[in-house]
Write a protein that holds these residues in place. Structure first.
Motif, PDB file in Angstrom:
ATOM      1  N   VAL A  21      42.692  55.330  -2.642  1.00 57.05           N
ATOM      2  CA  VAL A  21      42.504  53.951  -2.199  1.00 57.05           C
ATOM      3  C   VAL A  21      42.605  53.004  -3.401  1.00 57.05           C
ATOM      4  O   VAL A  21      41.863  53.155  -4.369  1.00 57.05           O
ATOM      5  CB  VAL A  21      41.127  53.783  -1.514  1.00 57.05           C
ATOM      6  N   GLY A  22      43.502  52.039  -3.321  1.00 54.94           N
ATOM      7  CA  GLY A  22      43.685  51.113  -4.427  1.00 54.94           C
ATOM      8  C   GLY A  22      42.963  49.791  -4.263  1.00 54.94           C
ATOM      9  O   GLY A  22      43.223  48.854  -5.022  1.00 54.94           O
ATOM     10  N   TRP A  23      42.076  49.686  -3.275  1.00 50.99           N
ATOM     11  CA  TRP A  23      41.373  48.426  -3.031  1.00 50.99           C
ATOM     12  C   TRP A  23      40.240  48.205  -4.033  1.00 50.99           C
ATOM     13  O   TRP A  23      39.770  49.160  -4.662  1.00 50.99           O
ATOM     14  CB  TRP A  23      40.794  48.435  -1.617  1.00 50.99           C
ATOM     15  N   PRO A  24      39.743  46.974  -4.157  1.00 48.26           N
ATOM     16  CA  PRO A  24      38.537  46.729  -4.959  1.00 48.26           C
ATOM     17  C   PRO A  24      37.381  47.587  -4.447  1.00 48.26           C
ATOM     18  O   PRO A  24      37.302  47.876  -3.243  1.00 48.26           O
ATOM     19  CB  PRO A  24      38.263  45.232  -4.745  1.00 48.26           C
ATOM     20  N   ALA A  25      36.486  47.950  -5.349  1.00 51.22           N
ATOM     21  CA  ALA A  25      35.415  48.884  -4.989  1.00 51.22           C
ATOM     22  C   ALA A  25      34.058  48.356  -5.423  1.00 51.22           C
ATOM     23  O   ALA A  25      33.940  47.655  -6.443  1.00 51.22           O
ATOM     24  CB  ALA A  25      35.669  50.250  -5.605  1.00 51.22           C
ATOM     25  N   VAL A  26      33.043  48.715  -4.649  1.00 49.12           N
ATOM     26  CA  VAL A  26      31.646  48.430  -5.010  1.00 49.12           C
ATOM     27  C   VAL A  26      30.823  49.672  -4.678  1.00 49.12           C
ATOM     28  O   VAL A  26      31.206  50.495  -3.851  1.00 49.12           O
ATOM     29  CB  VAL A  26      31.079  47.204  -4.255  1.00 49.12           C
ATOM     30  N   THR A  27      29.687  49.801  -5.345  1.00 56.02           N
ATOM     31  CA  THR A  27      28.757  50.908  -5.075  1.00 56.02           C
ATOM     32  C   THR A  27      27.432  50.314  -4.618  1.00 56.02           C
ATOM     33  O   THR A  27      26.946  49.326  -5.182  1.00 56.02           O
ATOM     34  CB  THR A  27      28.547  51.772  -6.330  1.00 56.02           C
ATOM     35  N   VAL A  28      26.839  50.908  -3.571  1.00 53.03           N
ATOM     36  CA  VAL A  28      25.637  50.351  -2.954  1.00 53.03           C
ATOM     37  C   VAL A  28      24.731  51.462  -2.449  1.00 53.03           C
ATOM     38  O   VAL A  28      25.103  52.641  -2.397  1.00 53.03           O
ATOM     39  CB  VAL A  28      25.988  49.427  -1.764  1.00 53.03           C
ATOM     40  N   SER A  29      23.563  51.047  -2.007  1.00 47.22           N
ATOM     41  CA  SER A  29      22.674  51.905  -1.222  1.00 47.22           C
ATOM     42  C   SER A  29      22.171  51.095  -0.046  1.00 47.22           C
ATOM     43  O   SER A  29      21.490  50.071  -0.226  1.00 47.22           O
ATOM     44  CB  SER A  29      21.485  52.401  -2.052  1.00 47.22           C
ATOM     45  N   GLY A  30      22.531  51.526   1.152  1.00 49.01           N
ATOM     46  CA  GLY A  30      22.040  50.836   2.333  1.00 49.01           C
ATOM     47  C   GLY A  30      20.547  51.014   2.523  1.00 49.01           C
ATOM     48  O   GLY A  30      19.892  50.168   3.143  1.00 49.01           O
ATOM     49  N   SER A  31      19.995  52.100   1.993  1.00 49.68           N
ATOM     50  CA  SER A  31      18.564  52.375   2.171  1.00 49.68           C
ATOM     51  C   SER A  31      17.700  51.518   1.259  1.00 49.68           C
ATOM     52  O   SER A  31      16.656  50.995   1.671  1.00 49.68           O
ATOM     53  CB  SER A  31      18.288  53.861   1.917  1.00 49.68           C
ATOM     54  N   THR A  32      18.090  51.355  -0.009  1.00 48.86           N
ATOM     55  CA  THR A  32      17.263  50.620  -0.977  1.00 48.86           C
ATOM     56  C   THR A  32      17.703  49.179  -1.175  1.00 48.86           C
ATOM     57  O   THR A  32      16.971  48.374  -1.757  1.00 48.86           O
ATOM     58  CB  THR A  32      17.301  51.326  -2.340  1.00 48.86           C
ATOM     59  N   GLY A  33      18.923  48.837  -0.721  1.00 46.55           N
ATOM     60  CA  GLY A  33      19.443  47.490  -0.935  1.00 46.55           C
ATOM     61  C   GLY A  33      20.162  47.322  -2.250  1.00 46.55           C
ATOM     62  O   GLY A  33      20.686  46.234  -2.542  1.00 46.55           O
ATOM     63  N   GLN A  34      20.214  48.370  -3.068  1.00 44.86           N
ATOM     64  CA  GLN A  34      20.918  48.291  -4.354  1.00 44.86           C
ATOM     65  C   GLN A  34      22.389  47.912  -4.134  1.00 44.86           C
ATOM     66  O   GLN A  34      23.094  48.538  -3.358  1.00 44.86           O
ATOM     67  CB  GLN A  34      20.826  49.644  -5.059  1.00 44.86           C
ATOM     68  N   GLY A  35      22.867  46.877  -4.824  1.00 39.44           N
ATOM     69  CA  GLY A  35      24.283  46.500  -4.784  1.00 39.44           C
ATOM     70  C   GLY A  35      24.698  45.664  -3.594  1.00 39.44           C
ATOM     71  O   GLY A  35      25.881  45.310  -3.472  1.00 39.44           O
ATOM     72  N   LEU A  36      23.770  45.312  -2.677  1.00 39.18           N
ATOM     73  CA  LEU A  36      24.165  44.566  -1.484  1.00 39.18           C
ATOM     74  C   LEU A  36      24.673  43.167  -1.823  1.00 39.18           C
ATOM     75  O   LEU A  36      25.607  42.664  -1.173  1.00 39.18           O
ATOM     76  CB  LEU A  36      23.002  44.478  -0.497  1.00 39.18           C
ATOM     77  N   ASP A  37      24.088  42.519  -2.815  1.00 40.21           N
ATOM     78  CA  ASP A  37      24.578  41.188  -3.198  1.00 40.21           C
ATOM     79  C   ASP A  37      26.021  41.268  -3.691  1.00 40.21           C
ATOM     80  O   ASP A  37      26.860  40.409  -3.366  1.00 40.21           O
ATOM     81  CB  ASP A  37      23.689  40.590  -4.283  1.00 40.21           C
ATOM     82  N   GLY A  38      26.321  42.299  -4.483  1.00 41.31           N
ATOM     83  CA  GLY A  38      27.693  42.487  -4.942  1.00 41.31           C
ATOM     84  C   GLY A  38      28.636  42.779  -3.792  1.00 41.31           C
ATOM     85  O   GLY A  38      29.795  42.328  -3.779  1.00 41.31           O
ATOM     86  N   LEU A  39      28.160  43.527  -2.774  1.00 38.37           N
ATOM     87  CA  LEU A  39      28.977  43.822  -1.605  1.00 38.37           C
ATOM     88  C   LEU A  39      29.262  42.541  -0.817  1.00 38.37           C
ATOM     89  O   LEU A  39      30.400  42.310  -0.381  1.00 38.37           O
ATOM     90  CB  LEU A  39      28.282  44.854  -0.720  1.00 38.37           C
ATOM     91  N   ARG A  40      28.233  41.704  -0.644  1.00 32.07           N
ATOM     92  CA  ARG A  40      28.455  40.451   0.086  1.00 32.07           C
ATOM     93  C   ARG A  40      29.474  39.569  -0.643  1.00 32.07           C
ATOM     94  O   ARG A  40      30.341  38.944  -0.021  1.00 32.07           O
ATOM     95  CB  ARG A  40      27.128  39.712   0.257  1.00 32.07           C
ATOM     96  N   ALA A  41      29.381  39.520  -1.968  1.00 25.73           N
ATOM     97  CA  ALA A  41      30.338  38.720  -2.734  1.00 25.73           C
ATOM     98  C   ALA A  41      31.750  39.282  -2.591  1.00 25.73           C
ATOM     99  O   ALA A  41      32.729  38.531  -2.463  1.00 25.73           O
ATOM    100  CB  ALA A  41      29.927  38.683  -4.208  1.00 25.73           C
ATOM    101  N   ALA A  42      31.868  40.612  -2.601  1.00 27.28           N
ATOM    102  CA  ALA A  42      33.190  41.234  -2.439  1.00 27.28           C
ATOM    103  C   ALA A  42      33.750  40.974  -1.042  1.00 27.28           C
ATOM    104  O   ALA A  42      34.958  40.754  -0.874  1.00 27.28           O
ATOM    105  CB  ALA A  42      33.080  42.735  -2.701  1.00 27.28           C
ATOM    106  N   LEU A  43      32.882  41.000  -0.019  1.00 23.74           N
ATOM    107  CA  LEU A  43      33.330  40.691   1.347  1.00 23.74           C
ATOM    108  C   LEU A  43      33.773  39.236   1.450  1.00 23.74           C
ATOM    109  O   LEU A  43      34.734  38.916   2.160  1.00 23.74           O
ATOM    110  CB  LEU A  43      32.205  40.981   2.340  1.00 23.74           C
ATOM    111  N   ASP A  44      33.090  38.348   0.744  1.00 26.69           N
ATOM    112  CA  ASP A  44      33.506  36.942   0.721  1.00 26.69           C
ATOM    113  C   ASP A  44      34.912  36.804   0.138  1.00 26.69           C
ATOM    114  O   ASP A  44      35.761  36.078   0.669  1.00 26.69           O
ATOM    115  CB  ASP A  44      32.517  36.122  -0.106  1.00 26.69           C
ATOM    116  N   ARG A  45      35.164  37.506  -0.967  1.00 30.37           N
ATOM    117  CA  ARG A  45      36.496  37.442  -1.585  1.00 30.37           C
ATOM    118  C   ARG A  45      37.548  38.041  -0.653  1.00 30.37           C
ATOM    119  O   ARG A  45      38.658  37.500  -0.529  1.00 30.37           O
ATOM    120  CB  ARG A  45      36.491  38.182  -2.924  1.00 30.37           C
ATOM    121  N   LEU A  46      37.201  39.145   0.001  1.00 31.09           N
ATOM    122  CA  LEU A  46      38.150  39.797   0.900  1.00 31.09           C
ATOM    123  C   LEU A  46      38.496  38.889   2.073  1.00 31.09           C
ATOM    124  O   LEU A  46      39.685  38.657   2.365  1.00 31.09           O
ATOM    125  CB  LEU A  46      37.555  41.112   1.418  1.00 31.09           C
TER     126      LEU A  46
END
Length: 573
Positions: free
Chosen positions: A131-156
């Motif tokens: 997969v050549g798309w932009p990537a983020v790492t998160v944890s749905g259980s702890t919330g780790q990385g969710l802000d970065g995921l939301r920002a990446a979804l905004d860009r997408l």
């Protein structure tokens, strides 16, 4: 609003992630929540930091629910591809990725979740091999990385191409249910067009009316693409609607059960599966596969689907990889004659390569000869030429042939009625015959009849008629000079008739009826391959005296084209 499918093999982690992003439960069934396994499509939505609203279609990851997965993936413009850090790339990851690539989804985001359980580095590195798309790492259980995921979804979502809100509606239904007091409701992803309350649509060919609309749980008077939408249908029984059906703008789509397609494997289709399942939108339909040529095939579907040229779909057969297909023709001619499949493969060959465009309106029209403007638009043709008459479009090559035939008919039958000419030429309307006559001076129409004379005396018209009668059984056995004189076709008569468009005069004293050149090109096109002068002589049943000047004339008109000193091809039959 934008709509994103969440795909990947990790069911529990994927649903947990969507739940953490949206605060909504995407697993609708108690069994899904109990087993930690997505079985059917789930739906959730949220508002991003920018204010953009994004809806998620959560698709199953397990191999047993691939059909459900494809029903959710088919209509969306982007994908959030989710992997688990503690599981990495697996067989189902590969199947989901193959489906995404085959559908031509170019926009997406790679997400490695469950990072609280294991270092995401190895899983991320493995996924990046595919997969050549932009990537983020998160944890749905702890919330780790969710802000970065939301920002990446905004860009997408901000980078997605704008949909055509004025396009005809084709809403693939992925759910159908009943609400007490409201009646039948269907849901789907609106990829193009706009829905409004009160709209008249077609459901499996039957007219229905939109009673009400919802988008993301809110009532709306209209909903424009791209959007998740719920449509309340007036007076429709629940058993009339089901997943895989579609709501359509009337008169804008053609029901197709035989289609010609490009197989996006790039390999010859034979040997290949003769029975498969076609997936498009939320529909899955059994299909018989008939290979035509390298990279092309004809599909015969178990039921009709509203398809257009350029549509992307998937073919699945047991024990074989998923194959992407691109629709090239939704109303192909039957393959009845010997060699018809080979000739059709030659027509499709320019569109068989993976990077090739799909057929445009001019090509679709050339394949048919003529078509109604609305029908060609419904096939997916763009930049349509202006109608010739009565809403009919005619390919220029076919138009020239018909004009030649009309001139010959009028010469053989002076004063032929317009209706008789329409029948002889197999044209659908009188208006087309009249337009043909106007395009071919000295033909004219008066009092419902076609005048071919243009001032030509009756003996000239009679001599042309005698030539046509003589050549009826062997159209290219042009008479020698002495026989032309016997038929009354002196040099002066031939010159007058040729100037009036009734005869075709070639070098070497060869004289043929008007239209013999375009008819010869069509006959040579049936060879389906480059040909020599000897091949042409045999195909046309004539002699070298005739075929050489005829081929030179076809070259000059652009109907044939030389490849080298020996070979030619038909350029525009």
């Amino acid at each position: 609003m934008q709509v994103i499918a969440t795909a990947g093999h990790v069911d529990h982690g994927k649903s947990t992630l969507v739940r953490a992003l949206t605060g909504m439960e995407p697993d609708r069934w108690a069994e899904e929540r109990r087993r930690g396994m997505t079985i059917d499509l789930g739906f959730a939505w949220t508002t991003l930091t920018s204010g953009r609203r994004v809806a998620f279609v959560d698709v199953p990851g397990h191999a047993r629910f691939v059909t459900n997965m494809l029903a959710g993936l088919g209509p969306v413009p982007a994908v959030m591809f989710v992997l688990a850090a503690d599981q990495g790339w697996q067989a189902q990851s590969q199947e989901h990725w193959e489906a995404i690539r085959a559908l031509g989804v170019e926009h997406g985001l790679l997400v490695v979740t469950r990072c609280d359980l294991m270092d995401p580095g190895p899983a991320l590195a493995e996924a990046r091999e595919h997969v050549g798309w932009p990537a983020v790492t998160v944890s749905g259980s702890t919330g780790q990385g969710l802000d970065g995921l939301r920002a990446a979804l905004d860009r997408l979502t901000g980078a997605l191409p704008a949909p055509d809100a004025a396009a005809p509606v084709r809403l693939w239904i992925d759910r159908a249910f009943t609400i007490r007091g409201a009646g039948t409701v269907v849901t789907g992803t609106l990829a193009a067009g706009t829905l409004r309350t009160g709209d008249r649509l077609l459901l499996e060919g039957e007219p229905v009316r939109v009673r009400g609309l919802q988008a993301l749980g809110e009532q709306a008077a209209q909903v424009a693409a791209t959007a998740r939408v719920a449509v309340n249908l007036r007076g429709v029984e629940r058993d009339r609607a089901a997943r895989g059906m579609s709501l359509l703008t009337p008169d804008a789509w053609l029901p197709a059960d035989v289609v010609d397609v490009r197989l996006d494997t790039g390999d010859p289709p034979d040997p290949g599966p003769r029975e498969a399942v076609l997936h498009i939108g939320s529909a899955s339909v059994a299909a018989r596969v008939r290979p035509l040529g390298p990279g092309t095939a004809r599909l015969t579907l178990a039921r009709t689907l509203p398809l257009r040229v350029g549509d992307r779909a998937l073919l699945r057969a047991p024990g074989r990889p998923i194959v992407g297909v691109r629709v090239l023709d939704v109303r192909p001619a039957p393959l009845r004659r010997t060699g018809a499949a080979k000739a059709r493969a030659a027509e499709l060959a320019p569109f068989a390569a993976l990077a090739a465009p799909v057929p445009d309106a001019a090509t679709l029209l050339r394949w048919r000869g003529m078509a109604q403007e609305a029908e060609l638009a419904a096939m997916g043709g763009d930049a349509l030429p202006a109608p010739v008459a009565d809403g009919w479009l005619i390919d220029p090559g076919r138009w020239a042939e018909l004009a030649d035939r009309l001139a010959a008919l009028a010469a053989a039958q002076p004063g032929v009625p317009v209706d008789a000419a329409r029948t002889a030429l197999a044209l659908p309307t009188r208006g087309l015959v009249e337009a043909l006559a106007r395009s071919r001076p000295p033909l004219s129409v008066a009092d419902g009849r076609i005048d071919a004379g243009g001032g030509l005396p009756e003996p000239v018209l009679a001599a042309v008629g005698r030539l046509r009668a003589e050549l009826a059984a062997a159209p290219y056995r042009a008479p020698e000079a002495a026989r032309l004189t016997e038929l009354g076709l002196t040099a002066r008569v031939v010159g007058a008739a040729a100037r009036a468009g009734l005869l075709l005069r070639l070098t070497g004293g060869v004289v043929l009826p008007a239209g013999a050149d375009t008819a010869a090109a069509r006959k040579l096109a049936e060879l389906g391959r480059p040909f020599t002068a000897a091949d042409a002589r045999t195909a046309l049943g004539t002699t070298r005296r005739v075929v050489i000047p005829l081929l030179e004339h076809l070259d000059a008109r652009g109907l044939t084209r030389r490849l080298d000193d020996r070979l030619r091809v038909v350029a525009a039959p």
